[in-house]
Scaffold this motif. Structure first.
Motif, PDB file in Angstrom:
ATOM      1  N   SER A 160      38.403  53.300  18.786  1.00  0.00           N
ATOM      2  CA  SER A 160      39.654  53.305  18.025  1.00  0.00           C
ATOM      3  C   SER A 160      40.709  54.200  18.673  1.00  0.00           C
ATOM      4  N   SER A 161      40.303  55.351  19.180  1.00  0.00           N
ATOM      5  CA  SER A 161      41.279  56.280  19.768  1.00  0.00           C
ATOM      6  C   SER A 161      41.863  55.739  21.073  1.00  0.00           C
ATOM      7  N   SER A 162      41.042  55.127  21.922  1.00  0.00           N
ATOM      8  CA  SER A 162      41.575  54.572  23.168  1.00  0.00           C
ATOM      9  C   SER A 162      42.470  53.365  22.881  1.00  0.00           C
ATOM     10  N   LEU A 163      42.106  52.602  21.864  1.00  0.00           N
ATOM     11  CA  LEU A 163      42.916  51.468  21.438  1.00  0.00           C
ATOM     12  C   LEU A 163      44.300  51.948  20.984  1.00  0.00           C
ATOM     13  N   LYS A 164      44.315  53.016  20.191  1.00  0.00           N
ATOM     14  CA  LYS A 164      45.576  53.572  19.693  1.00  0.00           C
ATOM     15  C   LYS A 164      46.410  54.153  20.826  1.00  0.00           C
ATOM     16  N   GLN A 165      45.762  54.822  21.768  1.00  0.00           N
ATOM     17  CA  GLN A 165      46.486  55.398  22.901  1.00  0.00           C
ATOM     18  C   GLN A 165      47.129  54.311  23.761  1.00  0.00           C
ATOM     19  N   GLU A 166      46.369  53.271  24.022  1.00  0.00           N
ATOM     20  CA  GLU A 166      46.887  52.153  24.824  1.00  0.00           C
ATOM     21  C   GLU A 166      48.070  51.486  24.123  1.00  0.00           C
ATOM     22  N   PHE A 167      47.926  51.248  22.826  1.00  0.00           N
ATOM     23  CA  PHE A 167      49.006  50.650  22.047  1.00  0.00           C
ATOM     24  C   PHE A 167      50.238  51.536  22.063  1.00  0.00           C
ATOM     25  N   LEU A 168      50.063  52.843  21.818  1.00  0.00           N
ATOM     26  CA  LEU A 168      51.197  53.770  21.764  1.00  0.00           C
ATOM     27  C   LEU A 168      51.920  53.827  23.098  1.00  0.00           C
ATOM     28  N   LYS A 169      51.159  53.874  24.191  1.00  0.00           N
ATOM     29  CA  LYS A 169      51.759  53.923  25.527  1.00  0.00           C
ATOM     30  C   LYS A 169      52.614  52.681  25.783  1.00  0.00           C
ATOM     31  N   LYS A 170      52.072  51.516  25.482  1.00  0.00           N
ATOM     32  CA  LYS A 170      52.811  50.272  25.725  1.00  0.00           C
ATOM     33  C   LYS A 170      53.983  50.120  24.755  1.00  0.00           C
ATOM     34  N   TRP A 171      53.809  50.590  23.533  1.00  0.00           N
ATOM     35  CA  TRP A 171      54.878  50.480  22.541  1.00  0.00           C
ATOM     36  C   TRP A 171      56.062  51.366  22.914  1.00  0.00           C
ATOM     37  N   ILE A 172      55.794  52.604  23.298  1.00  0.00           N
ATOM     38  CA  ILE A 172      56.873  53.516  23.701  1.00  0.00           C
ATOM     39  C   ILE A 172      57.587  52.974  24.926  1.00  0.00           C
TER      40      ILE A 172
END
Length: 188
Positions: A4-16
């Motif tokens: 879950s944490s790596s998924l959130k990090q990947e999403f946040l990076k691409k979203w920003i």
């Protein structure tokens, strides 16, 4: 599936990254335009984090690339080689999905012709249950991007994956929304 944490990090990076690309080109966006850009960049970041490995992620990218008003925004968000790779995957996979659907529907039709029951109560209960399942499946297909092209088993698998990514998206957005409030409390 990833943690879950790596998924959130990947999403946040691409979203920003997507938000930066959107806002850098147009500083004078209206509130409605900003809302669309935020939603589209969040959806595309979620799909890009999946690298086009699932039907729902390819459907999100394809839908954004198909609509003219979203296409430019999608190209800005998915800029570079990643964009070309994902768009190529989307176009290649849509033909494969259509072929699978035709073959499976023929198999299902053959199986349904074989079954016959003589008891009217079982037939009635069976037909009611079948209609209920069909109705719920139809609703689920309308909720999951690309769901209308999936068989029931694929639909369930894709739905579970899509829910996990939606939860991650909501968690990241909640963190971002509450972080200014937390920073204000810490500064006092």
């Amino acid at each position: 599936m990833r943690s879950s944490s790596s998924l959130k990090q990947e999403f946040l990076k691409k979203w920003i990254m997507g938000l930066q690309r959107c806002t850098s080109s147009n500083k004078n966006m209206s509130i409605l335009e900003r809302k669309k850009a935020i939603k589209l960049s969040a959806d595309l970041a979620m799909a890009a984090a999946r690298n086009g490995r699932t039907s729902w992620s390819r459907a999100v990218i394809a839908n954004a690339a198909r609509e003219s008003d979203k296409r430019l925004l999608a190209e800005k968000i998915l800029q570079g080689q990643e964009s070309e790779m994902l768009l190529k995957k989307v176009s290649n996979m849509s033909a494969v999905i259509r072929n699978r659907r035709i073959i499976r529907s023929k198999k299902i039709l053959k199986r349904s012709r074989r079954r016959t029951t003589s008891e009217p109560q079982k037939v009635l209960a069976s037909s009611i249950a079948k209609r209920l399942v069909q109705k719920r499946t139809h609703i689920l297909k309308s909720l999951v991007p690309g769901g209308e092209f999936m068989d029931e088993i694929s639909l369930i698998e894709e739905t579970l994956d899509y829910i996990a990514y939606l939860r991650a998206q909501v968690d990241v957005m909640r963190c971002i929304a509450t972080s200014p409030h937390l920073m204000a409390l810490n500064s006092e």
